[in-house]
Design an enzyme around this catalytic site. Structure first.
Site, PDB file in Angstrom:
ATOM      1  N   SER A  75      48.303  18.341  22.380  1.00 31.62           N
ATOM      2  CA  SER A  75      48.429  19.298  20.988  1.00 31.62           C
ATOM      3  C   SER A  75      49.601  18.857  20.346  1.00 31.62           C
ATOM      4  O   SER A  75      50.720  18.284  21.031  1.00 31.62           O
ATOM      5  CB  SER A  75      48.664  20.362  21.420  1.00 31.62           C
ATOM      6  OG  SER A  75      49.133  21.358  20.513  1.00 31.62           O
TER       7      SER A  75
ATOM      8  N   TYR B  34      52.523  26.040  27.653  1.00 31.67           N
ATOM      9  CA  TYR B  34      51.368  25.249  27.100  1.00 31.67           C
ATOM     10  C   TYR B  34      52.223  23.883  26.540  1.00 31.67           C
ATOM     11  O   TYR B  34      51.388  22.844  26.961  1.00 31.67           O
ATOM     12  CB  TYR B  34      50.710  26.152  26.011  1.00 31.67           C
ATOM     13  CG  TYR B  34      49.645  25.437  25.141  1.00 31.67           C
ATOM     14  CD1 TYR B  34      48.430  25.552  25.551  1.00 31.67           C
ATOM     15  CD2 TYR B  34      50.138  24.690  23.883  1.00 31.67           C
ATOM     16  CE1 TYR B  34      47.366  24.934  24.728  1.00 31.67           C
ATOM     17  CE2 TYR B  34      49.077  24.316  23.195  1.00 31.67           C
ATOM     18  CZ  TYR B  34      47.828  24.377  23.575  1.00 31.67           C
ATOM     19  OH  TYR B  34      46.835  23.772  22.539  1.00 31.67           O
TER      20      TYR B  34
HETATM   21  P1  NAD Z   1      38.847  27.805  23.100  1.00 34.87           P
HETATM   22  O1  NAD Z   1      39.583  28.878  23.708  1.00 34.87           O
HETATM   23  O2  NAD Z   1      37.970  28.077  21.845  1.00 34.87           O
HETATM   24  O3  NAD Z   1      38.012  27.044  24.016  1.00 34.87           O
HETATM   25  C1  NAD Z   1      38.371  26.424  25.358  1.00 34.87           C
HETATM   26  C2  NAD Z   1      37.278  26.651  26.272  1.00 34.87           C
HETATM   27  O4  NAD Z   1      37.735  26.274  27.785  1.00 34.87           O
HETATM   28  C3  NAD Z   1      36.543  28.039  26.394  1.00 34.87           C
HETATM   29  O5  NAD Z   1      35.238  27.698  26.432  1.00 34.87           O
HETATM   30  C4  NAD Z   1      37.024  28.307  28.047  1.00 34.87           C
HETATM   31  O6  NAD Z   1      35.999  28.943  28.521  1.00 34.87           O
HETATM   32  C5  NAD Z   1      37.181  26.977  28.538  1.00 34.87           C
HETATM   33  N1  NAD Z   1      38.245  26.980  29.851  1.00 34.87           N
HETATM   34  C6  NAD Z   1      39.360  27.756  29.963  1.00 34.87           C
HETATM   35  N2  NAD Z   1      39.807  27.524  31.249  1.00 34.87           N
HETATM   36  C7  NAD Z   1      38.840  26.777  31.839  1.00 34.87           C
HETATM   37  C8  NAD Z   1      38.685  26.225  33.177  1.00 34.87           C
HETATM   38  N3  NAD Z   1      39.770  26.730  34.189  1.00 34.87           N
HETATM   39  N4  NAD Z   1      37.647  25.552  33.525  1.00 34.87           N
HETATM   40  C9  NAD Z   1      36.673  24.966  32.515  1.00 34.87           C
HETATM   41  N5  NAD Z   1      36.650  25.593  31.277  1.00 34.87           N
HETATM   42  C10 NAD Z   1      37.750  26.339  31.028  1.00 34.87           C
HETATM   43  O7  NAD Z   1      40.057  26.645  22.524  1.00 34.87           O
HETATM   44  P2  NAD Z   1      39.928  25.413  21.669  1.00 34.87           P
HETATM   45  O8  NAD Z   1      40.987  26.020  20.529  1.00 34.87           O
HETATM   46  O9  NAD Z   1      38.608  25.051  21.210  1.00 34.87           O
HETATM   47  O10 NAD Z   1      40.849  24.265  22.513  1.00 34.87           O
HETATM   48  C11 NAD Z   1      40.249  23.388  23.070  1.00 34.87           C
HETATM   49  C12 NAD Z   1      41.306  22.263  23.620  1.00 34.87           C
HETATM   50  O11 NAD Z   1      42.185  22.100  22.391  1.00 34.87           O
HETATM   51  C13 NAD Z   1      42.509  22.678  24.310  1.00 34.87           C
HETATM   52  O12 NAD Z   1      42.810  21.678  25.159  1.00 34.87           O
HETATM   53  C14 NAD Z   1      43.383  23.290  23.780  1.00 34.87           C
HETATM   54  O13 NAD Z   1      44.579  23.201  24.092  1.00 34.87           O
HETATM   55  C15 NAD Z   1      43.460  22.146  22.532  1.00 34.87           C
HETATM   56  N6  NAD Z   1      44.135  22.246  21.169  1.00 34.87           N
HETATM   57  C16 NAD Z   1      43.527  23.398  20.419  1.00 34.87           C
HETATM   58  C17 NAD Z   1      44.229  23.538  19.189  1.00 34.87           C
HETATM   59  C18 NAD Z   1      43.809  24.734  18.124  1.00 34.87           C
HETATM   60  O14 NAD Z   1      44.451  24.977  17.254  1.00 34.87           O
HETATM   61  N7  NAD Z   1      42.623  25.189  18.339  1.00 34.87           N
HETATM   62  C19 NAD Z   1      45.237  22.707  18.881  1.00 34.87           C
HETATM   63  C20 NAD Z   1      45.854  21.829  19.556  1.00 34.87           C
HETATM   64  C21 NAD Z   1      45.048  21.473  20.772  1.00 34.87           C
HETATM   65  C1  4PL Z   2      50.146  24.039  15.198  1.00 35.13           C
HETATM   66  O1  4PL Z   2      47.678  23.846  20.086  1.00 35.13           O
HETATM   67  O2  4PL Z   2      48.836  22.731  17.453  1.00 35.13           O
HETATM   68  C2  4PL Z   2      49.082  26.894  17.108  1.00 35.13           C
HETATM   69  C3  4PL Z   2      47.808  27.158  19.271  1.00 35.13           C
HETATM   70  N1  4PL Z   2      49.598  25.999  16.117  1.00 35.13           N
HETATM   71  O3  4PL Z   2      47.427  25.912  19.970  1.00 35.13           O
HETATM   72  C4  4PL Z   2      47.839  24.703  19.629  1.00 35.13           C
HETATM   73  C5  4PL Z   2      49.681  24.758  16.198  1.00 35.13           C
HETATM   74  C6  4PL Z   2      48.511  26.397  17.985  1.00 35.13           C
HETATM   75  C7  4PL Z   2      49.019  24.076  17.416  1.00 35.13           C
HETATM   76  C8  4PL Z   2      48.426  25.017  18.206  1.00 35.13           C
END
Ligand code: NAD
Ligand code: 4PL
Length: 248
Positions: free
Chosen positions: A141, A154
């Site tokens: 992230s 996180y």
């Molecule tokens: P989300 O919460 O929409 O989806 C995450 C999924 O992971 C869910 O379906 C959940 O059931 C699953 N999960 C959680 N714990 C688990 C476990 N122990 N075993 C198996 N599955 C599990 O999240 P998202 O926003 O789609 O995030 C996906 C990835 O992208 C993550 O690694 C998150 O840190 C990263 N990310 C998200 C953002 C954002 O802004 N959405 C930004 C940067 C990075």
């Molecule tokens: C810029 O990884 O990358 C909020 C929440 N804002 O999870 C993230 C920023 C979130 C991010 C993320």
């Protein structure tokens, strides 16, 4: 770029919704056989059947070694080998620093960092045994660069993932396995939409060079490249995908 992943098998964790689901859909569109895995069994089943193209749903908790062992047994039976691992599953918390206690810290490190290790250990052992190289792509992230508030544990786990991919790249390059991290900025995923992070889009957009709201497909398109043969000379890298919010 249709069928750039024909004949490959890809495992995407956390693929029932959000960014993982978009990645699974994109890799399936590229011709890969995709294993849609998530702790949410019903959600992974629904996602796999909507994606179609031979996508398989196999539920697993990445933080539970026995659950991950069962996942890889199932992969072996139902798909054979594994060419591509996308470590996407994570908990995305919103917890102000004053509420970050040891239980929270341990839970986030356990799932987001140690869970990534557990899956990567099993996947790379199989890639090496098959002798056909492989791809490990881990979703970190841009909060690691920004020091974003309300997610201290996180952010620490996401930094750990970047270090882990660098070390893994060094050790597995000799086997034709590359390991890279992707750092998305704020993305309008299912999880974010249902959380306080949903209030941050306006502010984050002022920091972005390119304007708009980050979508799961913005990340999936980059993961497709890193999963493909076109990225064969890239390993141990961190690819920032955030519309230019962070420039480094
Ligand atoms: P989300 O919460 O929409 O989806 C995450 C999924 O992971 C869910 O379906 C959940 O059931 C699953 N999960 C959680 N714990 C688990 C476990 N122990 N075993 C198996 N599955 C599990 O999240 P998202 O926003 O789609 O995030 C996906 C990835 O992208 C993550 O690694 C998150 O840190 C990263 N990310 C998200 C953002 C954002 O802004 N959405 C930004 C940067 C990075
Ligand atoms: C810029 O990884 O990358 C909020 C929440 N804002 O999870 C993230 C920023 C979130 C991010 C993320």
């Amino acid at each position: 770029m249709a069928d750039r992943l024909a004949g490959k098998t890809a495992l995407v964790t956390g693929a029932a919704q959000g960014i993982g689901r978009a990645i699974a859909e994109r890799l399936a569109g590229d011709g890969a056989t995709v294993i849609v895995s998530d702790i949410n069994a019903a959600g992974s089943q629904a996602a796999a059947s909507e994606i179609g193209r031979g996508a398989l749903a196999i539920a697993a908790d990445i933080s539970d070694p026995s659950s991950v062992a069962a996942l890889f047994k199932e992969i072996e039976t139902r798909a054979g080998g594994l060419d591509i691992l996308v470590n996407n599953a994570a908990i995305v918390p919103f917890v102000p620093w004053d509420e970050v206690d040891l239980d929270h810290w341990r839970r986030i490190i356990d799932v987001n960092l140690t869970g990534t290790f557990i899956v990567t250990r099993a996947a790379t052992d199989r890639m090496r045994a098959a002798g056909k190289g492989g791809r490990v792509i881990s979703i970190s992230s841009n909060t690691f660069f920004a020091g974003t508030p309300n997610m201290a544990a996180y952010v620490a786990a996401k930094g750990g993932i970047i270090g882990f991919m660098r070390a893994l790249a060094t050790e597995l390059g000799q086997h034709g396995i590359t390991a890279n991290a992707v750092t998305p900025g704020l993305i309008e995923s299912d999880g974010v939409k249902a959380s306080p992070h949903n209030e941050s889009f306006g502010f984050v957009e002022t920091l972005q060079a390119v304007k708009g709201r980050g979508q799961p497909e913005h990340i999936a398109d980059v993961v497709s490249f890193l999963a493909s043969d076109d990225s064969r000379w890239i390993t141990g890298q961190t690819l920032n995908v955030d519309a230019g919010m962070i420039r480094h």
